[in-house]
Design an enzyme around this catalytic site. Structure first.
Site, PDB file in Angstrom:
ATOM      1  N   GLU A  35       0.850  -1.184   0.000  1.00 35.43           N
ATOM      2  CA  GLU A  35       0.000   0.000   0.000  1.00 35.43           C
ATOM      3  C   GLU A  35       0.890   1.239   0.000  1.00 35.43           C
ATOM      4  OE1 GLU A  35      -2.510   3.040   0.170  1.00 35.43           O
ATOM      5  OE2 GLU A  35      -3.140   0.991  -0.298  1.00 35.43           O
ATOM      6  N   ARG A 106     -17.207   3.326   5.233  1.00 34.60           N
ATOM      7  CA  ARG A 106     -16.099   2.707   4.489  1.00 34.60           C
ATOM      8  C   ARG A 106     -14.883   2.475   5.399  1.00 34.60           C
ATOM      9  NH1 ARG A 106     -14.468   2.501  -1.011  1.00 34.60           N
ATOM     10  NH2 ARG A 106     -16.278   3.744  -1.600  1.00 34.60           N
ATOM     11  N   TYR A 209     -28.566   8.006   3.900  1.00 33.41           N
ATOM     12  CA  TYR A 209     -28.807   6.848   4.746  1.00 33.41           C
ATOM     13  C   TYR A 209     -27.921   6.938   5.982  1.00 33.41           C
ATOM     14  CZ  TYR A 209     -24.828   5.000   1.990  1.00 33.41           C
ATOM     15  OH  TYR A 209     -23.626   4.834   1.348  1.00 33.41           O
ATOM     16  N   ASP A 287     -12.109  -2.077  -9.065  1.00 36.00           N
ATOM     17  CA  ASP A 287     -12.151  -0.968 -10.022  1.00 36.00           C
ATOM     18  C   ASP A 287     -11.071  -1.066 -11.086  1.00 36.00           C
ATOM     19  OD1 ASP A 287     -14.333   0.191  -8.845  1.00 36.00           O
ATOM     20  OD2 ASP A 287     -13.228   1.760  -7.795  1.00 36.00           O
TER      21      ASP A 287
END
Length: 391
Positions: A35, A106, A209, A287
């Site tokens: 990462e 998330r 939401y 993605d």
């Protein structure tokens, strides 16, 4: 193929990369995740984890933790922009008991996946900017420091700008959809139920939401416009621009927008689903393989499905090459169908005043009143699919 001792590099520490690392480690592989950031973390944003995504999290052993951090969704409610009156609703309580639909921050999903990966023995290496990926019997990654490391498999889970996607498929410039989206989090009003509210207006819509037990409300607001906006949702905008774009909206919207202090804007672009998802010892997912518009809330769910199927296909094949081919064969058509469905969905929320909108809203209202299960049944192909039970 036995994955015990099978060496894997996963590039990217988002939802798909962490899930792939955990799934491959669960099959016995030796996994290192690279990462580029200084920490495995996410800025504030909400996700809708539909039953097909929850099934993967359950299979990874994370279901209880995810359920504890998420909000169990009760319904999706379509509403008029003028006054917030409900047009129709999709009752998620009609889902089978083993099909849960969650609203989740998330950052919470990233935390749970990262904790699970560390506990399973995945090596998480931070500040690793990958500048090159090489195919071959021993594929390799090259970092900005000039370090070259080889393995048995390299997985590109590095998003829409994936280096490996470009290497496998060549350049394919995205196309601006003529839509932009704002994303914001606001303190949760006590009267926002565990539902996704979709306020539909001319040329725009706003979704809200609750998250974290109702302490926060996630907002995603989409507007049609000719002016281009940069892709990627980390670009800040002024809250007054969002409020001005939705000034004609009533109901709960003015109160929600009044609470916005920090907002991000991004342009929505269409990308083709990748033709090639794998090469000699390399594969892409999430993605990197199939960027999708947000109108079905399936980006994270598709990445979770990819991660599980990649590990399952490799473990069930006689060779690495056969496993990678099986992975693409099991995933590409479903991903392409989902991406296409999301691309078609926005116009339904953006009808201009006139006979078409009146007829459309009337049809939705009648369906909700007289055939309340029909709207939900239309999503059986999506929500009802469980990649962890595929033959």
């Amino acid at each position: 193929m036995r994955l015990d001792g099978f060496e894997v590099f996963v590039v990217g520490g988002g939802v798909g990369g962490l899930a792939a690392a955990l799934a491959l480690r669960g099959r016995g592989a030796s996994v290192t995740l690279l990462e580029q950031s200084a920490e495995i973390a996410e800025v504030g944003a909400g996700l809708q984890i539909s039953p097909n995504g929850v099934a993967v999290l359950d299979a990874l052993g994370l279901g209880a933790e995810i359920a504890a951090r998420g909000v169990a969704a009760r319904a999706v409610s379509l509403r008029r922009h003028q006054d917030g009156a409900e047009v129709t609703r999709m009752d998620l309580g009609r889902l089978a008991p083993d099909r849960r639909y969650l609203f989740l921050h998330r950052a919470d999903l990233i935390d749970v996946l990262a904790e699970g990966a560390r506990a399973a023995g995945v090596r998480l290496r931070l500040l690793q900017q990958v500048t090159g990926i090489e195919e071959g019997p021993r594929p390799a990654v090259v970092t900005a420091q000039g370090v070259r490391s080889d393995a048995d498999l390299v997985v590109g889970a590095d998003g829409v700008r994936s280096r490996l996607r470009g290497h496998l498929n060549g350049a394919a410039p995205p196309r601006f959809t003529g839509q932009v989206a704002w994303r914001a989090l606001v303190p949760g009003p006590a009267d926002h139920p565990p539902e996704a509210w979709v306020h539909m207006g001319p040329g725009r819509h706003l979704v809200s939401y609750p998250l974290r037990g109702g302490a926060l409300v996630n907002l995603v607001a989409v507007e049609e416009r000719r002016s281009w906006a940069e892709e990627g949702w980390h670009h800040r905008d002024h809250p007054d621009n969002l409020r001005a774009a939705f000034a004609a909206f009533g109901g709960a919207v003015p109160g929600l927008l009044a609470a916005v202090e920090d907002v991000h804007l991004w342009g929505l672009f269409r990308h083709p689903v990748a033709t090639r998802w794998h090469g000699d010892g390399v594969a892409i997912l999430g993605d990197a393989a199939h960027p999708t518009l947000p109108f079905l809330a399936q980006g994270a769910n598709l990445a979770l499905e990819d991660a599980w199927v990649l590990a399952d296909a490799l473990a069930g094949a006689e060779t690495r090459e056969a496993g990678l081919a099986a992975y693409q064969a099991r995933r590409r058509a479903r991903a392409a169908r989902t991406v296409a469905a999301a691309s078609r969905n926005a116009w339904k929320y953006h009808l201009r005043p006139g006979p078409i909108r009146l007829a459309g809203h009337a049809a939705l209202g009648l369906a909700g009143r007289f055939a309340p299960g029909a709207l939900l049944a239309g999503f059986d192909w999506l929500y009802g699919h469980d990649v962890t039970r595929e033959a």
